[in-house]
Design a protein around this motif. Sequence first.
Motif, short mmCIF file in Angstrom:
data_model
loop_
_atom_site.label_atom_id
_atom_site.label_comp_id
_atom_site.label_asym_id
_atom_site.label_seq_id
_atom_site.Cartn_x
_atom_site.Cartn_y
_atom_site.Cartn_z
N GLU A 181 0.85 -1.18 0.00
CA GLU A 181 0.00 0.00 0.00
C GLU A 181 0.90 1.24 0.00
OE1 GLU A 181 -4.14 -1.37 2.03
OE2 GLU A 181 -2.63 -0.58 3.40
N GLU A 182 0.31 2.40 -0.24
CA GLU A 182 1.05 3.66 -0.20
C GLU A 182 0.35 4.65 0.70
OE1 GLU A 182 3.27 4.11 -4.51
OE2 GLU A 182 1.41 5.23 -4.17
N LEU A 183 1.14 5.41 1.40
CA LEU A 183 0.63 6.52 2.18
C LEU A 183 1.20 7.79 1.57
CD1 LEU A 183 -0.02 6.77 5.86
CD2 LEU A 183 1.45 8.53 4.89
N LYS A 184 0.37 8.82 1.36
CA LYS A 184 0.81 10.09 0.79
C LYS A 184 0.65 11.18 1.85
CE LYS A 184 -0.29 8.94 -3.96
NZ LYS A 184 -1.08 9.27 -5.15
N ALA A 185 1.59 12.13 1.83
CA ALA A 185 1.58 13.18 2.85
C ALA A 185 1.94 14.54 2.28
CB ALA A 185 2.55 12.82 3.97
N LYS A 186 1.20 15.55 2.76
CA LYS A 186 1.46 16.94 2.39
C LYS A 186 1.62 17.75 3.68
CE LYS A 186 -1.99 16.58 -1.32
NZ LYS A 186 -3.26 17.18 -1.78
N TYR A 187 2.38 18.84 3.58
CA TYR A 187 2.50 19.76 4.72
C TYR A 187 2.45 21.19 4.20
CZ TYR A 187 4.03 22.29 8.83
OH TYR A 187 4.06 23.16 9.89
N THR A 188 1.65 22.03 4.87
CA THR A 188 1.53 23.44 4.52
C THR A 188 1.81 24.28 5.77
OG1 THR A 188 -0.19 22.96 2.88
CG2 THR A 188 -0.03 25.24 3.65
N LEU A 189 2.71 25.25 5.62
CA LEU A 189 3.00 26.22 6.68
C LEU A 189 2.49 27.56 6.21
CD1 LEU A 189 4.41 26.80 9.42
CD2 LEU A 189 6.42 27.43 8.07
N SER A 190 1.76 28.27 7.09
CA SER A 190 1.17 29.55 6.72
C SER A 190 1.42 30.60 7.78
CB SER A 190 -0.34 29.41 6.53
OG SER A 190 -0.64 28.48 5.54
N ALA A 191 1.50 31.84 7.34
CA ALA A 191 1.50 33.00 8.24
C ALA A 191 0.36 33.89 7.77
CB ALA A 191 2.83 33.73 8.16
N THR A 192 -0.56 34.21 8.67
CA THR A 192 -1.73 34.97 8.29
C THR A 192 -2.00 36.10 9.28
OG1 THR A 192 -3.16 33.46 9.53
CG2 THR A 192 -2.87 33.00 7.20
N SER A 193 -2.70 37.11 8.81
CA SER A 193 -3.15 38.18 9.69
C SER A 193 -4.40 37.68 10.41
CB SER A 193 -3.49 39.43 8.88
OG SER A 193 -2.33 39.95 8.29
N THR A 194 -4.48 38.00 11.71
CA THR A 194 -5.64 37.55 12.50
C THR A 194 -6.63 38.66 12.69
OG1 THR A 194 -4.52 38.06 14.58
CG2 THR A 194 -4.29 35.82 13.73
#
Length: 194
Positions: A181-194
């Motif tokens: 089987e295969e496992l896929k992974a993504k990662y997103t880093l964000s900087a946002t105004s609150t």
Amino acid sequence: MLHPNILAARHRDEALQAIRAHKYERTDSGIVIPSMKIAIGGVFEVAGNDGVYDVCPNLIPTEGLNHIISVALAQGTQKSAFYIALFSGDVTVQATWTGANFVENATEFTNYTGERQEWVNGAVAAGSVSNTASPAVFPITGAGGTVRGIALLEANAKGSVEGVLVAASKLSVAKVMALDEELKAKYTLSATST
């Protein structure tokens, strides 16, 4: 890595002062600097053979926060690459985790081909950077096993205790993986105004 407005000299100084004075708040996925109305955080997305991605907010441990802030705001040394690792421990990610204690704390999952998979990030846009265009793929080997978490580290070798741990997350639903089987992974880093 961070939104261009954050890097302006006046914002850099303000952010450094806030962090040095401990005038920031930890969140489940990163930090917020209330005086600047800025949030820095990330999410992992993980899919098994069904192809459906589960979204898992990460914790950016103190070591990861220090690295991000150092590189973005304090002329720290940028690392050349980062790698995604999996873990099988039924544990809660802690702010005290580091690259040096990740394997011990998390019980790294290693039943896949090759080493930790490189996080091939795309361009920084709208205050975010991710590997959405090039997800990390883990071809499962041996007896397979249960993947309960994921992390982004500087070191590429399975079991390494070197380098920086940028982020980690316990999956909302564990993935039971079998041979081939295969496992896929993504990662997103964000900087946002609150």
